[in-house]
Motif scaffolding. Structure first.
Motif, mmCIF file in Angstrom:
data_model
loop_
_atom_site.group_PDB
_atom_site.id
_atom_site.type_symbol
_atom_site.label_atom_id
_atom_site.label_comp_id
_atom_site.label_asym_id
_atom_site.label_seq_id
_atom_site.Cartn_x
_atom_site.Cartn_y
_atom_site.Cartn_z
ATOM 1 N N GLN A 96 2.641 1.260 -1.061
ATOM 2 C CA GLN A 96 2.514 2.029 0.170
ATOM 3 C C GLN A 96 1.279 1.646 0.994
ATOM 4 N N ARG A 140 4.884 11.068 5.976
ATOM 5 C CA ARG A 140 5.325 12.409 5.575
ATOM 6 C C ARG A 140 5.266 12.607 4.064
ATOM 7 N N LEU A 141 5.373 11.533 3.323
ATOM 8 C CA LEU A 141 5.443 11.609 1.863
ATOM 9 C C LEU A 141 4.065 11.580 1.212
ATOM 10 N N GLN A 167 3.681 -1.209 5.323
ATOM 11 C CA GLN A 167 4.059 0.157 4.972
ATOM 12 C C GLN A 167 3.115 1.214 5.556
ATOM 13 N N ARG A 225 8.017 7.456 7.584
ATOM 14 C CA ARG A 225 8.558 8.131 6.404
ATOM 15 C C ARG A 225 7.492 8.296 5.334
ATOM 16 N N TRP A 247 11.930 1.638 -1.850
ATOM 17 C CA TRP A 247 12.450 2.998 -1.914
ATOM 18 C C TRP A 247 13.362 3.180 -3.121
ATOM 19 N N ARG A 282 11.099 15.511 -0.087
ATOM 20 C CA ARG A 282 10.939 14.608 1.055
ATOM 21 C C ARG A 282 11.476 13.214 0.732
ATOM 22 N N ASP A 336 4.552 3.207 8.379
ATOM 23 C CA ASP A 336 5.907 3.730 8.204
ATOM 24 C C ASP A 336 5.863 5.263 8.299
ATOM 25 N N LEU A 389 14.393 11.774 3.181
ATOM 26 C CA LEU A 389 14.083 10.687 4.103
ATOM 27 C C LEU A 389 15.062 9.539 3.922
ATOM 28 N N PRO A 390 15.421 8.885 5.007
ATOM 29 C CA PRO A 390 16.363 7.759 4.893
ATOM 30 C C PRO A 390 15.735 6.609 4.115
#
Length: 249
Positions: A66, A79-80, A71, A76, A135, A124, A74, A128-129
């Protein structure tokens, strides 16, 4: 806080392995495997705790993944990172307290807070997509297994803390207490699975814990049977949730 999030999610997982052996490094306290607690029927067979090694490895992989430049921006991951960092910090706090203090309500409070953070991160991660191998092989396994294992660990810690603090469940037989707690753990797991598309990683970690409790209680058929029923409930809930998410073929 966007600038500190990636750094926290790199440093906190890196501290997990050394902090897990803090007592040995300091020459004080007691190792995690020798926690000062009363063994109760909901404690799994010792091999079950090896799952922490896999969670630590995934956490380290998550930290390095991450923080990569591609990344860092990103949305997403932004939020994580918050609930993830909270979960890692609470894991560290629990390990320090578990090695340097006796068991008790304080350890239960920490692990319940960890459960809240782990479930928030897991929720989450599922919502999240997804995108890419990171992922699929880091994010979903890490937060699924962490949430699933801590769901079981919070129940495991409850009777140990109660016994250490002198709470005798109003004279209720320990096997009945264990059976009730196992059904509670399975019910919590089933509820989480209904809202997480039957996540296989969460289900797998919870089933791993319940199977180890079953094996540890072969001399107590009522507790072993309840653990088996809990496994059935979790497995069926995961299957039904996945069918419901995927829809009819």
């Amino acid at each position: 806080m966007p600038g500190i999030g990636p750094l926290l999610n790199l440093l906190l997982p890196a501290l997990l392995p050394p902090v897990s052996v803090l007592a040995s490094l300091l020459g004080a306290g007691h190792p995690l495997w020798a926690m000062q607690s009363v063994r109760t029927p909901v404690v799994p067979a010792p091999y079950a705790f090896s799952i922490w090694g896999l969670i630590f490895a995934l956490a380290l992989a998550w930290g390095f993944w991450q923080v990569r430049p591609v990344q860092r921006t990103d949305a997403r991951l932004t939020r994580l990172r918050g609930p993830a960092a909270a979960a890692f910090a609470l894991m560290l706090l629990w390990m320090v307290a578990a090695q340097l203090t006796p068991n008790g309500w304080h350890l239960l409070a920490i692990i319940l807070a960890l459960l809240v953070a782990a479930l928030a991160a897991f929720r989450r991660a599922v919502a999240l997509p997804p995108g890419g191998a990171g992922w699929r092989w880091i994010v979903r396994p890490l937060f699924g297994m962490l949430a699933g294992w801590v769901s079981a660990a919070s129940i495991v810690n409850l009777p140990g803390a109660a016994a250490t603090e002198g709470f005798a469940w109003f004279g209720t037989d320990p096997s009945l207490v264990a059976m009730g707690l196992l059904l509670l753990a399975a019910w919590i797991g089933a509820a989480v699975l209904r809202h997480s598309q039957g996540d296989a990683w969460y289900a797998g970690a919870l089933l791993w814990a319940l199977a180890a409790i079953l094996l540890a209680n072969r001399a107590m058929p009522s507790v072993a049977l309840t653990a088996g029923l809990g496994m059935l409930l979790v497995a069926v809930s995961a299957w039904l949730a996945r069918i419901g998410h995927e829809g009819p073929m």
